[in-house]
Each structure stands twice: as structure tokens, then as C-alpha cells.
Design an enzyme around this catalytic site. Structure first.
Site, PDB file in Angstrom:
ATOM      1  N   GLU A  93      86.925  43.950  81.245  1.00 36.42           N
ATOM      2  CA  GLU A  93      88.039  44.046  82.201  1.00 36.42           C
ATOM      3  C   GLU A  93      87.745  43.276  83.478  1.00 36.42           C
ATOM      4  OE1 GLU A  93      88.909  48.259  82.473  1.00 36.42           O
ATOM      5  OE2 GLU A  93      89.837  48.199  80.482  1.00 36.42           O
TER       6      GLU A  93
ATOM      7  N   GLU B 155      88.954  42.606  70.469  1.00 39.17           N
ATOM      8  CA  GLU B 155      89.265  41.729  69.332  1.00 39.17           C
ATOM      9  C   GLU B 155      89.297  40.266  69.781  1.00 39.17           C
ATOM     10  OE1 GLU B 155      90.912  44.321  70.465  1.00 39.17           O
ATOM     11  OE2 GLU B 155      92.199  45.230  68.966  1.00 39.17           O
TER      12      GLU B 155
ATOM     13  N   CYS C 284      96.523  45.276  70.054  1.00 38.68           N
ATOM     14  CA  CYS C 284      97.728  44.937  70.823  1.00 38.68           C
ATOM     15  C   CYS C 284      98.420  43.725  70.169  1.00 38.68           C
ATOM     16  CB  CYS C 284      97.385  44.644  72.280  1.00 38.68           C
ATOM     17  SG  CYS C 284      96.619  43.031  72.555  1.00 38.68           S
TER      18      CYS C 284
ATOM     19  N   CYS D 141      96.562  40.385  70.429  1.00 40.39           N
ATOM     20  CA  CYS D 141      95.416  40.249  69.512  1.00 40.39           C
ATOM     21  C   CYS D 141      95.883  40.055  68.074  1.00 40.39           C
ATOM     22  CB  CYS D 141      94.492  41.460  69.630  1.00 40.39           C
ATOM     23  SG  CYS D 141      93.553  41.442  71.174  1.00 40.39           S
TER      24      CYS D 141
END
Ligand code: THU
Length: 137
Positions: free
Chosen positions: A45, A56, A87, A90
């Protein structure tokens, strides 16, 4: 331990390296390239939240940086919460490298498998461009 369980165990291991001070949601992923080589990644992050990288994406781009252009399998799991599914971004990254099989975990931590085309139906991919990418690029 079967292959899916082994991959999830490895994904859990790399999730332990997650840099996620904002969400505190640790995710790990392992990809298997077409030649059988495996690469892993965790989410990383950023204080500018939008610059964060999913596990991923980290694993897929690490594989790409090692010259991989075809990926067969992606396994993903998280340590904080009841399972996690990739998500949309990804899923699209997986599409680029021809992923067939996605392994994730259910609420009990058991592996569950889906074909990518079930997670990303009617997808847009390299073949939909007039000048499709070369495997060398
Ligand atoms: N995240 C992943 O790394 N992969 C997923 O499949 C779901 C979400 C990360 C992004 C962010 O660092 C944190 O989980 C919370 O969304």
C-alpha cells in the site's frame, strides 16, 4: 496436501510480508507460469492510496519481469477476513497473460477454484486489438 492447498499455503506465507498499514488487510498471491515456474507477491500500500498494489498484481508483474508471458494459475488468499476474491483490475491483469485457473479460499480457508472466464466473462483481451502484442513485448 494437494496442489491447491500447497499454493494457498504459499500465498498465506507471502501475505505475511504484506505492507498494508492503511487497510490492515494482508493478501498474498502465487502464480504458476506456463513452464511451471512460480512467482509470489503481496499487497503493497501507499500513503497515496491509489498507488497501492494488489498481491495478484505484484505476483503477475514480478513474473512478467522474469520474462513470463503465459500464466496458467493464480492462487490468492488473505490473512484478515473471510476469503478474498480478486478485484476487477487484477482479473483484467490475469486476462492479459492467459490465466486459466484462479484459486482462492472460502470462509473456512479451503481452496476453491474457478476458470478465469467465469470470473471475467465477455472479457477484452490482447486478441481484440488489431495489432495484438507479440510474445517478445
Ligand atoms: N487486495 C489485494 O491485494 N488483492 C485482492 O484480491 C483484494 C484486495 C488488497 C488491496 C489493498 O491493499 C487491500 O487489499 C484492501 O483492499
Amino acid at each position: 496436501m494437494n496442489e491447491a492447498q500447497r499454493l494457498i499455503a504459499e500465498a498465506r506465507n507471502v501475505a505475511g510480508k504484506s505492507y498494508s498499514p492503511y487497510s490492515k488487510f494482508r493478501v498474498g498471491a502465487v502464480v504458476i507460469a506456463a513452464d511451471g515456474t512460480e512467482y509470489s507477491g503481496c499487497n503493497v500500500e501507499n500513503a497515496a492510496y491509489g498507488a497501492s498494489i494488489c498481491a495478484e498484481a505484484n505476483a503477475i508483474t514480478t513474473a512478467a519481469a522474469h520474462g513470463v508471458r503465459e500464466i496458467d494459475t493464480v492462487a490468492v488468499t488473505c490473512l484478515d477476513g473471510e476469503g478474498c476474491t480478486p478485484c476487477g483490475n487484477c482479473r483484467q491483469l490475469m486476462r492479459e497473460f492467459g490465466v486459466n485457473r484462479v484459486i482462492m479460499t472460502d470462509e473456512s480457508g479451503a481452496p476453491v477454484e474457478y476458470p478465469l472466464d467465469k470470473l471475467l466473462p465477455m472479457s477484452f483481451g490482447p486478441d481484440d486489438l488489431q495489432s495484438s502484442r507479440s510474445v517478445d513485448q
